[in-house]
Design a protein around this motif. Structure first.
Motif, PDB file in Angstrom:
ATOM      1  N   LEU B  23       0.812  -1.229   0.000  1.00 29.36           N
ATOM      2  CA  LEU B  23       0.000   0.000   0.000  1.00 29.36           C
ATOM      3  C   LEU B  23       0.841   1.273   0.000  1.00 29.36           C
ATOM      4  O   LEU B  23       0.520   2.238  -0.684  1.00 29.36           O
ATOM      5  CB  LEU B  23      -0.939   0.010   1.216  1.00 29.36           C
ATOM      6  N   VAL B  24       1.929   1.282   0.788  1.00 30.55           N
ATOM      7  CA  VAL B  24       2.717   2.529   0.918  1.00 30.55           C
ATOM      8  C   VAL B  24       3.931   2.578   0.005  1.00 30.55           C
ATOM      9  O   VAL B  24       4.563   3.626  -0.153  1.00 30.55           O
ATOM     10  CB  VAL B  24       3.162   2.778   2.386  1.00 30.55           C
ATOM     11  N   GLY B  25       4.300   1.441  -0.600  1.00 29.98           N
ATOM     12  CA  GLY B  25       5.447   1.426  -1.516  1.00 29.98           C
ATOM     13  C   GLY B  25       6.789   1.507  -0.798  1.00 29.98           C
ATOM     14  O   GLY B  25       7.758   2.038  -1.347  1.00 29.98           O
ATOM     15  N   VAL B  26       6.845   1.009   0.444  1.00 32.68           N
ATOM     16  CA  VAL B  26       8.112   0.944   1.190  1.00 32.68           C
ATOM     17  C   VAL B  26       8.435  -0.536   1.380  1.00 32.68           C
ATOM     18  O   VAL B  26       7.528  -1.342   1.655  1.00 32.68           O
ATOM     19  CB  VAL B  26       7.986   1.659   2.559  1.00 32.68           C
ATOM     20  N   SER B  27       9.703  -0.906   1.221  1.00 27.76           N
ATOM     21  CA  SER B  27      10.062  -2.326   1.301  1.00 27.76           C
ATOM     22  C   SER B  27       9.772  -2.908   2.683  1.00 27.76           C
ATOM     23  O   SER B  27       9.777  -2.173   3.693  1.00 27.76           O
ATOM     24  CB  SER B  27      11.546  -2.499   0.972  1.00 27.76           C
ATOM     25  N   ILE B  28       9.548  -4.229   2.714  1.00 24.40           N
ATOM     26  CA  ILE B  28       9.271  -4.903   3.990  1.00 24.40           C
ATOM     27  C   ILE B  28      10.450  -4.727   4.950  1.00 24.40           C
ATOM     28  O   ILE B  28      10.258  -4.518   6.150  1.00 24.40           O
ATOM     29  CB  ILE B  28       8.992  -6.408   3.754  1.00 24.40           C
ATOM     30  N   ALA B  29      11.659  -4.800   4.376  1.00 17.64           N
ATOM     31  CA  ALA B  29      12.859  -4.666   5.222  1.00 17.64           C
ATOM     32  C   ALA B  29      12.835  -3.322   5.952  1.00 17.64           C
ATOM     33  O   ALA B  29      13.094  -3.254   7.169  1.00 17.64           O
ATOM     34  CB  ALA B  29      14.098  -4.771   4.358  1.00 17.64           C
ATOM     35  N   ASN B  30      12.494  -2.242   5.201  1.00 21.23           N
ATOM     36  CA  ASN B  30      12.462  -0.913   5.818  1.00 21.23           C
ATOM     37  C   ASN B  30      11.321  -0.790   6.833  1.00 21.23           C
ATOM     38  O   ASN B  30      11.507  -0.190   7.896  1.00 21.23           O
ATOM     39  CB  ASN B  30      12.326   0.168   4.744  1.00 21.23           C
ATOM     40  N   LEU B  31      10.161  -1.372   6.488  1.00 16.88           N
ATOM     41  CA  LEU B  31       9.027  -1.312   7.428  1.00 16.88           C
ATOM     42  C   LEU B  31       9.338  -2.117   8.688  1.00 16.88           C
ATOM     43  O   LEU B  31       8.975  -1.723   9.800  1.00 16.88           O
ATOM     44  CB  LEU B  31       7.761  -1.851   6.760  1.00 16.88           C
ATOM     45  N   SER B  32      10.034  -3.238   8.495  1.00 11.61           N
ATOM     46  CA  SER B  32      10.425  -4.070   9.629  1.00 11.61           C
ATOM     47  C   SER B  32      11.389  -3.297  10.540  1.00 11.61           C
ATOM     48  O   SER B  32      11.283  -3.337  11.771  1.00 11.61           O
ATOM     49  CB  SER B  32      11.070  -5.347   9.107  1.00 11.61           C
ATOM     50  N   ASN B  33      12.332  -2.589   9.909  1.00 10.42           N
ATOM     51  CA  ASN B  33      13.264  -1.756  10.691  1.00 10.42           C
ATOM     52  C   ASN B  33      12.508  -0.664  11.446  1.00 10.42           C
ATOM     53  O   ASN B  33      12.833  -0.351  12.597  1.00 10.42           O
ATOM     54  CB  ASN B  33      14.309  -1.102   9.763  1.00 10.42           C
ATOM     55  N   LEU B  34      11.513  -0.101  10.774  1.00  6.63           N
ATOM     56  CA  LEU B  34      10.710   0.955  11.395  1.00  6.63           C
ATOM     57  C   LEU B  34       9.944   0.388  12.600  1.00  6.63           C
ATOM     58  O   LEU B  34       9.891   0.996  13.666  1.00  6.63           O
ATOM     59  CB  LEU B  34       9.732   1.519  10.350  1.00  6.63           C
ATOM     60  N   LYS B  35       9.394  -0.805  12.409  1.00  8.43           N
ATOM     61  CA  LYS B  35       8.595  -1.446  13.455  1.00  8.43           C
ATOM     62  C   LYS B  35       9.435  -1.752  14.698  1.00  8.43           C
ATOM     63  O   LYS B  35       8.974  -1.613  15.829  1.00  8.43           O
ATOM     64  CB  LYS B  35       8.003  -2.758  12.898  1.00  8.43           C
ATOM     65  N   THR B  36      10.685  -2.159  14.439  1.00 13.29           N
ATOM     66  CA  THR B  36      11.554  -2.533  15.567  1.00 13.29           C
ATOM     67  C   THR B  36      12.390  -1.353  16.079  1.00 13.29           C
ATOM     68  O   THR B  36      13.261  -1.528  16.932  1.00 13.29           O
ATOM     69  CB  THR B  36      12.488  -3.693  15.155  1.00 13.29           C
ATOM     70  N   GLY B  37      12.123  -0.170  15.531  1.00 14.69           N
ATOM     71  CA  GLY B  37      12.810   1.035  16.023  1.00 14.69           C
ATOM     72  C   GLY B  37      14.268   1.117  15.618  1.00 14.69           C
ATOM     73  O   GLY B  37      15.085   1.738  16.299  1.00 14.69           O
ATOM     74  N   LYS B  38      14.637   0.493  14.483  1.00 10.81           N
ATOM     75  CA  LYS B  38      16.048   0.496  14.066  1.00 10.81           C
ATOM     76  C   LYS B  38      16.373   1.636  13.111  1.00 10.81           C
ATOM     77  O   LYS B  38      17.483   1.707  12.583  1.00 10.81           O
ATOM     78  CB  LYS B  38      16.391  -0.840  13.400  1.00 10.81           C
ATOM     79  N   VAL B  39      15.409   2.497  12.827  1.00 12.37           N
ATOM     80  CA  VAL B  39      15.676   3.606  11.895  1.00 12.37           C
ATOM     81  C   VAL B  39      16.008   4.875  12.669  1.00 12.37           C
ATOM     82  O   VAL B  39      15.679   5.005  13.847  1.00 12.37           O
ATOM     83  CB  VAL B  39      14.485   3.869  10.947  1.00 12.37           C
ATOM     84  N   ARG B  40      16.718   5.792  11.988  1.00  6.39           N
ATOM     85  CA  ARG B  40      17.119   7.051  12.629  1.00  6.39           C
ATOM     86  C   ARG B  40      16.090   8.151  12.388  1.00  6.39           C
ATOM     87  O   ARG B  40      15.989   9.089  13.175  1.00  6.39           O
ATOM     88  CB  ARG B  40      18.477   7.499  12.076  1.00  6.39           C
TER      89      ARG B  40
END
Lengths: 198, 71
Positions: B23-40
């Motif tokens: 739906l949002v056009g963001v890769s699963i890897a990036n969404l997974s990182n977002l979900k686990t708080g690994k993004v800056r």
């Protein structure tokens, strides 16, 4: 305004890779010549490397900015070349080792640039290493050159002092590399920020 | 630190990460990182797309936790 041209950049990378390979081969050759030369010279009798200047098949030599008439100035004095030759061999070996160390860093940088990850912490460290090597060379190279000249000149009735001054062009280049390393350090920080953004 | 409550919102909406990714056009890897708080950081455009897909407000996804701090 500078516009990034990928085609031109790729060509530049190819040319740089060729130049780096040439310098690598020259450094290997220099190292072999330096080490083998030193090994051979150590065993040669100093007398075999001592020459009477008036016997040499040359009349004049150029020394720095002076043209010296050998017979006029030194008559039948002799010159011992063993120590200067040993110093030349050691200088060549050290210079080649420094060249090889620099090329290793440069090759790793080029590899990362080709992989389109130029702004990495590893590249920053490599630029810092290159800058330290270059700055050190600006001081060490004139010292070795001065030692070689001193070993030649002091054989005659000439008052000589050991004098050395850093090679300013090399020192300037080293400082530029140091500044570039800091720019890459900031670039690596920005890259981390971008990579961590979704 | 800011805590991402994406897992909670996905559970509320009974939506899978793969579906959100489509739906949002963001890769699963990036969404997974977002979900686990690994993004800056998160772009406004990404936040907007996620809010649009999950029909929620940014405040439903982001929460400030004063007791913990980012490394």
């Amino acid at each position: 305004m500078f516009i990034y041209n990928e085609q031109r950049f790729t060509l530049l990378l190819k040319v740089t890779a060729i130049v780096v390979k040439l310098i690598y081969l020259l450094s290997i050759l220099g190292l072999v010549l330096g080490v083998v030369g030193f090994g051979v010279l150590v065993w040669i009798d100093p007398e075999r490397l001592t020459f009477v200047l008036s016997d040499l098949p040359i009349e004049t030599i150029r020394f720095d900015d002076f043209i010296v008439n050998l017979e006029e100035l030194f008559g039948d004095q002799s010159i011992a070349l063993k120590t200067p030759a040993l110093l030349v061999a050691v200088s060549t070996a050290i210079g080649s080792l420094v060249g090889l160390a620099s090329i290793r860093q440069l090759n790793l940088i080029l590899k990362d640039v080709r992989a389109k990850i130029p702004f990495s912490t590893a590249n920053t460290k490599r630029f810092f290493t290159l800058s330290y090597i270059t700055i050190l060379s600006a001081f060490v190279s004139p010292i070795l050159g001065s030692l070689i000249r001193y070993s030649l000149v002091t054989q005659f009735d000439i008052t000589a002092r050991l004098q050395f001054f850093p090679t300013l062009s090399v020192l300037f280049f080293g400082v530029l590399l140091y500044l570039l390393a800091h720019i890459f350090s900031y670039g690596a920080h920005l890259q981390e920020e971008v990579d961590g953004t979704v | 630190m800011i805590v991402i409550r994406l897992d909670r919102m996905l559970a509320d909406r009974k939506m899978q990460l793969q579906e959100l990714s489509d739906l949002v056009g963001v890769s699963i890897a990036n969404l997974s990182n977002l979900k686990t708080g690994k993004v800056r950081a998160i772009r406004f455009s990404t936040l907007e797309s996620i809010c649009d897909a999950l029909n929620c407000q940014p405040g439903d996804l982001l929460e400030y936790d004063p007791s913990s701090s980012r490394e």
